[in-house]
Design an enzyme around this catalytic site. Structure first.
Site, mmCIF file in Angstrom:
data_model
loop_
_atom_site.group_PDB
_atom_site.id
_atom_site.type_symbol
_atom_site.label_atom_id
_atom_site.label_comp_id
_atom_site.label_asym_id
_atom_site.label_seq_id
_atom_site.Cartn_x
_atom_site.Cartn_y
_atom_site.Cartn_z
ATOM 1 N N ASP A 28 0.833 -1.215 0.000
ATOM 2 C CA ASP A 28 0.000 0.000 0.000
ATOM 3 C C ASP A 28 0.865 1.261 0.000
ATOM 4 O O ASP A 28 1.968 1.265 0.532
ATOM 5 C CB ASP A 28 -0.901 -0.018 1.249
ATOM 6 C CG ASP A 28 -2.041 0.978 1.130
ATOM 7 O OD1 ASP A 28 -2.327 1.453 0.002
ATOM 8 O OD2 ASP A 28 -2.634 1.312 2.167
ATOM 9 N N HIS A 45 2.821 3.383 -8.861
ATOM 10 C CA HIS A 45 2.684 1.961 -9.211
ATOM 11 C C HIS A 45 3.933 1.489 -9.968
ATOM 12 O O HIS A 45 4.402 0.376 -9.782
ATOM 13 C CB HIS A 45 1.431 1.732 -10.065
ATOM 14 C CG HIS A 45 0.163 2.071 -9.336
ATOM 15 N ND1 HIS A 45 -0.090 1.649 -8.056
ATOM 16 C CD2 HIS A 45 -0.924 2.805 -9.708
ATOM 17 C CE1 HIS A 45 -1.272 2.097 -7.661
ATOM 18 N NE2 HIS A 45 -1.797 2.813 -8.649
ATOM 19 N N LEU A 139 11.499 -20.007 -4.468
ATOM 20 C CA LEU A 139 10.398 -19.218 -3.902
ATOM 21 C C LEU A 139 9.103 -19.448 -4.680
ATOM 22 O O LEU A 139 9.086 -19.379 -5.905
ATOM 23 C CB LEU A 139 10.770 -17.726 -3.970
ATOM 24 C CG LEU A 139 9.678 -16.751 -3.509
ATOM 25 C CD1 LEU A 139 9.473 -16.816 -2.001
ATOM 26 C CD2 LEU A 139 10.021 -15.313 -3.917
HETATM 27 C C1 FPP Z 1 -1.762 0.071 -3.598
HETATM 28 O O1 FPP Z 1 -1.326 1.412 -3.497
HETATM 29 C C2 FPP Z 1 -1.183 -0.580 -4.785
HETATM 30 C C3 FPP Z 1 -1.893 -1.189 -5.776
HETATM 31 C C4 FPP Z 1 -3.361 -1.298 -5.748
HETATM 32 C C5 FPP Z 1 -1.249 -1.765 -6.972
HETATM 33 C C6 FPP Z 1 -0.040 -2.581 -6.686
HETATM 34 C C7 FPP Z 1 0.402 -3.264 -7.932
HETATM 35 C C8 FPP Z 1 1.676 -3.316 -8.344
HETATM 36 C C9 FPP Z 1 2.805 -2.727 -7.576
HETATM 37 C C10 FPP Z 1 2.002 -4.071 -9.605
HETATM 38 C C11 FPP Z 1 2.335 -5.496 -9.276
HETATM 39 C C12 FPP Z 1 2.942 -6.202 -10.428
HETATM 40 C C13 FPP Z 1 2.996 -7.560 -10.549
HETATM 41 C C14 FPP Z 1 3.663 -8.164 -11.704
HETATM 42 C C15 FPP Z 1 2.404 -8.469 -9.576
HETATM 43 P P1 FPP Z 1 -2.404 2.577 -3.502
HETATM 44 O O2 FPP Z 1 -2.539 3.088 -4.896
HETATM 45 O O3 FPP Z 1 -3.667 2.103 -2.883
HETATM 46 O O4 FPP Z 1 -1.707 3.649 -2.603
HETATM 47 P P2 FPP Z 1 -2.418 4.817 -1.773
HETATM 48 O O5 FPP Z 1 -2.936 4.185 -0.521
HETATM 49 O O6 FPP Z 1 -1.312 5.735 -1.511
HETATM 50 O O7 FPP Z 1 -3.485 5.390 -2.651
#
Ligand code: FPP
Length: 257
Positions: A28, A45, A139
Site C-alpha cells: 500500500d 505503481h 520461492l
Molecule cells: C496500492 O497502493 C497498490 C496497488 C493497488 C497496486 C499494486 C500493484 C503493483 C505494484 C504491480 C504489481 C505487479 C505484478 C507483476 C504483480 P495505492 O494506490 O492504494 O496507494 P495509496 O494508498 O497511496 O493510494
C-alpha cells in the site's frame, strides 16, 4: 507440499525465523508516494513494481518458501479506468520483462484470484508464466490478482453446496479442515505474517480465512520505499512474537500449552 530449496536458508546473513513458511504483503501507498513528490499516481505503481522485484529477490535469498503479494483486489475495479489500465499494463510488462529472471532464480509463479475477468493479454501472460515456471523449486510467488477474501469463501461455499446437494458429502463432514480444502488458496500454507505498508492497519479483504492467526506487521514506509532492511525488521518482529493460536504460552518451556 514443500517446495523449498533444501539449503537456501543457509545462504543468508540474516536467519529467516525457524519454521517460517509464508509471508503475505499488502503493497500500500503507491499513490501517496507519487503524490508526495507531486507526480501522478501511476508513477507510484511504476516504482511499486521496482520495490516488488527487490522484495522477491530478498525473499528468495532469505529462503522464505512462499510469498504472496496483493497486486489487485476485487475492490480495485472502483478506481478510475486509467489507473486500472496502468496497473494491468505494469503487471503485463513486469511479467514479460522478468520472465527469464524468474526462471533463473527458480521462482514459481502462482495466481490467486479470478483471471477470467482480466483482458486476454494480461490473462495470457499470467497463464504463460504459470506454465513456464511450474517446475521451479525455489520461492513460490503467489500473485493475488482480482482477488478478494470474501469471494474466495463464497466460491468455496458454492462448491460445498453442490457436493451437499448431490450427496457427495454430508453436513456432519463439514469442519474447518474439510472446508478449507475448497478454498482456492488451499495449496498454500496459511500466512505466518502479513506485512502492510503505508501505515494503514486494515486487512482489506485479503486472506480472510487463512489469516486467522497471521501476525500483522504495519510498516510506516510507503510501498515504493519498502526495502530489505524493513523486511528484516518485520521478520525480527515476527521472531519476537509468541504464536499461541488461542492457547497459553508457557514461559518456562517456551512452548504453547
Ligand atoms: C496500492 O497502493 C497498490 C496497488 C493497488 C497496486 C499494486 C500493484 C503493483 C505494484 C504491480 C504489481 C505487479 C505484478 C507483476 C504483480 P495505492 O494506490 O492504494 O496507494 P495509496 O494508498 O497511496 O493510494
Amino acid at each position: 507440499m514443500n517446495f523449498q530449496k533444501k539449503n537456501s536458508r543457509n545462504l543468508c546473513k540474516f536467519n529467516c525465523p525457524e519454521n517460517f513458511q509464508h509471508l503475505a504483503v499488502i503493497m500500500d501507498g503507491n499513490g501517496r508516494w507519487a503524490k508526495n513528490k507531486g507526480w501522478p499516481r501511476y508513477f507510484g505503481h511504476f516504482r511499486g513494481v521496482k520495490a516488488l522485484r527487490q522484495m522477491v529477490k530478498s525473499c528468495s535469498r532469505l529462503g522464505i518458501p512462499y510469498l504472496t503479494v496483493f497486486a489487485f483486489s476485487t475492490e480495485n475495479w472502483k478506481r478510475s479506468s486509467t489507473e486500472v489500465s496502468v496497473i494491468m499494463k505494469l503487471m503485463r510488462r513486469a511479467l514479460t520483462r522478468y520472465k527469464e529472471e524468474l526462471n533463473r532464480d527458480q521462482i514459481r509463479l502462482h495466481v490467486l484470484g479470478n483471471l477470467g475477468e482480466l483482458s486476454p493479454s494480461v490473462k495470457n501472460i499470467f497463464n504463460e508464466m504459470r506454465e513456464q515456471t511450474k517446475n521451479n523449486q525455489g520461492l513460490q510467488l503467489i500473485v493475488a490478482v482480482n482477488y478478494g477474501g470474501k469471494r474466495e469463501i463464497i466460491e468455496a461455499v458454492k462448491i460445498l453446496s453442490e457436493k451437499l446437494t448431490t450427496g457427495k458429502i454430508k453436513t456432519e463432514d463439514i469442519n474447518e479442515d474439510s472446508f478449507s480444502k475448497y478454498l482456492s488458496s488451499s495449496a498454500f500454507p496459511p500466512p505466518d505474517m502479513i506485512i502492510r505498508t503505508g501505515a494503514v492497519s486494515r486487512i482489506s479483504n485479503f486472506y480472510l480465512w487463512s489469516a486467522a492467526y497471521s501476525e500483522i506487521y504495519v510498516s510506516s514506509l510507503l510501498w515504493p520505499d519498502f526495502n530489505e532492511e524493513e523486511l528484516i525488521k518485520a521478520l525480527k518482529f515476527y521472531s519476537q512474537t509468541q504464536r499461541r493460536f488461542g492457547g497459553v504460552f508457557n514461559k518456562n518451556t517456551s512452548e504453547r500449552e
